[in-house]
Design an enzyme around this catalytic site. Structure first.
Site, PDB file in Angstrom:
ATOM      1  N   ASP A 172       0.826  -1.209   0.000  1.00 35.61           N
ATOM      2  CA  ASP A 172       0.000   0.000   0.000  1.00 35.61           C
ATOM      3  C   ASP A 172       0.858   1.257   0.000  1.00 35.61           C
ATOM      4  OD1 ASP A 172       0.804  -0.757   2.650  1.00 35.61           O
ATOM      5  OD2 ASP A 172      -0.593   0.717   3.459  1.00 35.61           O
ATOM      6  N   GLU A 186       0.282  -1.291   5.595  1.00 32.21           N
ATOM      7  CA  GLU A 186       1.335  -0.819   6.496  1.00 32.21           C
ATOM      8  C   GLU A 186       1.078   0.606   6.952  1.00 32.21           C
ATOM      9  OE1 GLU A 186       5.299   1.064   7.524  1.00 32.21           O
ATOM     10  OE2 GLU A 186       3.828   1.606   5.991  1.00 32.21           O
TER      11      GLU A 186
END
Length: 485
Positions: free
Chosen positions: A79, A146
């Protein structure tokens, strides 16, 4: 536009990065990039699995002659932080990142670039695809989410990974070898407030603060950059007696220093001169204080056609502004153990006031658990004095440095051999996934490194082109130098 990126060296990384950046990959909406990565692994004929939370693991056997080396895990997160300039029209859910070359840097047009951690992902993809790069048995671990909670790392169960050494590719200075990181906790405060009718003779005003650098709320917190929420509160605090607050929106992401804030207020006609004078006075003070750090900062206020119908009552308004003035933002404590390392900090990341409800969201970080708790409780005390309900959520641990780490010695010696100088071995104030992964894999030897990336978590994010080549050369030498079992 992205074709220019594909011609940069090392092409194997920049081409994979361009492929990745064509796939929308917001945190908590990683379905497309998960499918992209699984398809990539399966097309290579490699063992590819998705665990129950969405992490993707791809395994590749050792190349000939490297079978006796310790197995490694190369890890990056899929991400990316989504931030854009207020005047940039861009839909992160549907569009790929638009990149361009600016001298020695790769940037994006008005948005975050995704080099954090896309260059790490691209590196691993290039190694998985290659039939010439020498390496030991390899597991590629691509984690999800994350940036907004590390839920991918938290959800990765023990026993799935087989490697002995973890190479995390999420450090953002090419001369740095990471051996530790901060843990974090989300602190939020919320309360309802009473709304009253705006004065009949009031004029509506919009106050806009924008142009701050923003940036990573861990790595950049030491710079003393402007926080849009705190600076807006200074303006409103000064004008408390001459205006009525109707709405306030500041910041957008928990791990980004807020770059912008906007308030809608109602100003009684008899207090309009006071309001203008008070705002102008504080505006001048703020701009002067930050002129060396925040050269693009602008603060403006203008009349609006529609006067707010409802505003916060005076008592609640004073309480709210006092809360915001009291709540700590920035560095809380420097580390006594590691020079120039922030031990504990807080970022007041997002503030909203509207329709009788207010919410203040913070991300507290620390490499020391007791200090993290102290900072969180300091905020809690301030917020509860103002009648707020306070919640602690999303806590994750730090990564304690191990200066005797075998893989640290390998990287430290290699860097010196390749560059004629010592690397900077350091812990960082960001939240890396190593601390979380270490909970379920306590015996794993871990290290972090990466290419130089500046301005992460802001539209000023940029990746250094020569540094990426330097980093790639380092990666190839590390893979050859993994110790024997």
């Amino acid at each position: 536009m992205n074709e220019a990126i594909r011609n940069l060296e090392p092409k194997v990384i920049w081409n994979k990065f361009a492929d990745l950046n064509a796939v929308p990959r917001p945190s908590k909406k990683e379905e497309r990039v998960i499918a992209f990565m699984k398809d990539f692994g399966k097309k290579l004929g490699l063992e590819t699995i998705e665990d129950e939370v969405g992490n993707v693991i791809i395994r590749k056997p050792a190349t000939s002659g490297m079978e006796d080396r310790k197995a490694i895990i190369m890890q990056s997160h899929l991400d990316m932080v989504h931030q854009k300039n207020s005047d940039t029209k861009f839909d992160f859910d549907t569009q790929g990142i638009e990149m361009y070359v600016d001298g020695d840097w790769v940037r994006a047009k008005g948005t975050t670039l995704g080099a954090d951690n896309g260059l790490g992902v691209a590196t691993i993809m290039a190694i998985l695809e290659s039939d010439t790069i020498v390496h030991p048995a390899l597991e590629a671990l691509f984690t999800i989410d994350e940036e907004t909670g590390m839920t991918g790392a938290m959800g990765l169960k023990g026993g799935i990974l087989r490697g002995d050494i973890l190479l995390n590719l999420d450090t953002e200075e090419d001369d740095e070898i990471g051996v530790g990181c901060a843990g974090g906790i989300d602190v939020s405060a919320a309360r309802n407030y009473s709304e009253v009718e705006a004065p009949a003779n009031a004029q509506g005003y919009k106050i806009t603060l924008k142009g701050l650098q923003g940036g990573h709320s861990g790595m950049d917190i030491i710079k003393g950059l402007g926080n849009g929420n705190k600076l807006m509160n200074r303006l409103l605090y000064a004008a408390n007696k001459s205006m009525h607050l109707a709405e306030l929106t500041g910041g957008s992401l928990r791990n980004a220093i807020p770059r912008e804030s906007e308030a809608i207020v109602a100003v009684p006609s008899e207090k309009e001169k006071d309001f203008i004078s008070e705002i102008n006075t504080i505006k001048t003070e703020i701009v002067d204080e930050y002129k060396l750090l925040e050269k693009d900062l602008t603060i403006s206020f203008e009349k609006i056609a529609e006067v707010p119908r409802k505003v916060m009552n005076s008592a609640d308004q004073t309480t709210f502004l006092n809360i915001m003035h009291t709540a700590h933002n920035g560095v809380y404590r420097m580390s006594p153990a590691i020079e120039d390392l922030v031990e504990t900090s807080n970022n007041i990341s997002k503030v909203t006031v509207k329709d009788g409800a207010l919410k203040i969201e913070c991300l507290t970080r620390s490499s020391v658990e007791s200090s993290k708790a102290d900072m969180a409780n300091t905020l809690k005390a301030a917020f509860e004095l103002g009648g707020c309900e306070v919640n602690f959520e999303g806590a994750y641990p730090g990564w304690a440095p191990n200066m005797e780490s075998p893989i640290l010695k390998v990287l430290d010696n290699l860097y010196t051999k390749m560059h004629g100088e010592k690397a900077h071995v350091a812990a960082c104030h960001a939240g890396l996934e190593c601390g979380i992964l270490g909970q379920n894999y306590p015996g794993m030897d871990m290290i972090s490194f990466g290419p130089t990336i500046k301005g992460a978590h802001s539209p000023d994010e940029r990746a250094n082109i020569p540094s990426t080549q330097k980093y790639w050369d380092f990666v190839l030498e590390i893979l050859k130098s993994i110790p024997k079992k």
